[in-house]
Write a protein that holds these residues in place. Sequence first.
Motif, short mmCIF file in Angstrom:
data_model
loop_
_atom_site.label_atom_id
_atom_site.label_comp_id
_atom_site.label_asym_id
_atom_site.label_seq_id
_atom_site.Cartn_x
_atom_site.Cartn_y
_atom_site.Cartn_z
N TYR A 141 0.84 -1.21 0.00
CA TYR A 141 0.00 0.00 0.00
C TYR A 141 0.87 1.25 0.00
O TYR A 141 0.56 2.24 -0.66
CB TYR A 141 -0.96 -0.01 1.21
N ARG A 142 1.98 1.19 0.74
CA ARG A 142 2.89 2.33 0.78
C ARG A 142 3.52 2.60 -0.58
O ARG A 142 3.69 3.76 -0.98
CB ARG A 142 4.00 2.09 1.81
N ALA A 143 3.86 1.54 -1.31
CA ALA A 143 4.48 1.72 -2.63
C ALA A 143 3.48 2.36 -3.60
O ALA A 143 3.84 3.25 -4.38
CB ALA A 143 4.96 0.37 -3.17
N VAL A 183 -7.97 -0.48 -5.50
CA VAL A 183 -6.57 -0.69 -5.11
C VAL A 183 -6.50 -1.95 -4.24
O VAL A 183 -5.64 -2.83 -4.43
CB VAL A 183 -6.01 0.53 -4.34
N ARG A 184 -7.43 -2.07 -3.29
CA ARG A 184 -7.42 -3.23 -2.39
C ARG A 184 -7.62 -4.53 -3.18
O ARG A 184 -6.96 -5.53 -2.90
CB ARG A 184 -8.51 -3.11 -1.31
N LYS A 185 -8.53 -4.49 -4.15
CA LYS A 185 -8.78 -5.72 -4.94
C LYS A 185 -7.48 -6.23 -5.57
O LYS A 185 -7.17 -7.42 -5.49
CB LYS A 185 -9.78 -5.41 -6.06
N ALA A 233 -8.32 6.61 10.56
CA ALA A 233 -8.67 6.38 9.15
C ALA A 233 -8.78 4.88 8.87
O ALA A 233 -9.70 4.43 8.16
CB ALA A 233 -7.61 7.01 8.24
N ASP A 234 -7.88 4.08 9.43
CA ASP A 234 -7.89 2.64 9.16
C ASP A 234 -9.08 1.94 9.82
O ASP A 234 -9.67 1.02 9.26
CB ASP A 234 -6.58 2.00 9.63
N TYR A 235 -9.44 2.41 11.02
CA TYR A 235 -10.58 1.80 11.74
C TYR A 235 -11.92 2.16 11.10
O TYR A 235 -12.87 1.38 11.18
CB TYR A 235 -10.61 2.27 13.20
O1 C5P Z 1 1.69 -1.60 8.14
P1 C5P Z 1 1.97 -0.24 7.59
O2 C5P Z 1 1.98 0.83 8.63
O3 C5P Z 1 3.15 -0.19 6.72
O4 C5P Z 1 0.70 0.06 6.64
C1 C5P Z 1 0.54 1.29 6.00
C2 C5P Z 1 -0.93 1.57 5.70
O5 C5P Z 1 -1.39 0.67 4.67
C3 C5P Z 1 -1.91 1.37 6.85
O6 C5P Z 1 -2.04 2.54 7.64
C4 C5P Z 1 -3.21 1.04 6.13
O7 C5P Z 1 -3.87 2.23 5.73
C5 C5P Z 1 -2.74 0.33 4.88
N1 C5P Z 1 -2.86 -1.12 4.95
C6 C5P Z 1 -4.09 -1.69 4.69
N2 C5P Z 1 -4.24 -3.04 4.65
C7 C5P Z 1 -3.19 -3.84 4.89
C8 C5P Z 1 -1.92 -3.28 5.20
C9 C5P Z 1 -1.79 -1.91 5.24
O8 C5P Z 1 -5.06 -0.98 4.47
N3 C5P Z 1 -3.36 -5.16 4.82
#
Ligand code: C5P
Length: 239
Positions: free
Chosen positions: A39-41, A115-117, A199-201
Amino acid sequence: KRPFQVAIDGVASTGKSQTAKRLARLLPGFVHVDSGAMYRAVALKALNLNLDPSANTGKADIAAVASHIDLQFEAAPPGSDAPQTVLLDGVDVTADIRSREVARSVSAVAAIGDVRKVLVTMQQKLANTPGANGVVMEGRDIGAEVLPTAELKIFLDGSVDIRAKRRLNEMKASAEKEGKPFTATLSELIEDVKARDHADYTRQISPLRKADGAVVIDTSFLSMDDQVDLVLDLVKQRL
Ligand code: C5P
């Protein structure tokens, strides 16, 4: 029979990558997959191309970027605590994907369904790497979505302040190594960590959550060695 699966999920800066990497090294024939690095890349490439993950056109363009992304991972040499090397379009972006800019934009990029798909399909393929005995995959939705039948699911938690402090130390060390100035303060990083967790939650698609049956580990007062030992014991009970 498919390779044994360990799914490690959790909030930011709980040592997911370190834990997953060390665990994979201690278990013969296990591969480590850092899904966050993927996801970071994508987020880094979107930043480089000036694509806005909060705009509809940007979202579509970023999904297109993800579907054509040239990503390669190289494991760090045995015995080293360095992260795996990440190559994006053939360029080493291992340090760049850990920048504050990427950390700030990655959650919005990871909230884009298309993107997730693409990335989930890549992750599921990696979990079936031919010849591997097992996989240790870390992220946010691994136990719940990517590897729902994993033999072991872990959820790493920890206090915000301690996690922000870990980030601060990591970023300081990496700035020193690169000879770059370091300006972020602890209170800024506390806000960064809180914003990313939130944001992730709260995102609509695959939000961060503890998968059913996951073992919760509070990492606040655990050393990395103890954390790894704890998870290793849980794996051994299931092997
Ligand atoms: O684990 P890391 O901090 O490197 O993840 C970066 C971001 O990628 C997370 O904050 C999240 O938004 C997203 N991510 C995700 N699903 C995953 C791994 C990471 O949505 N399986």
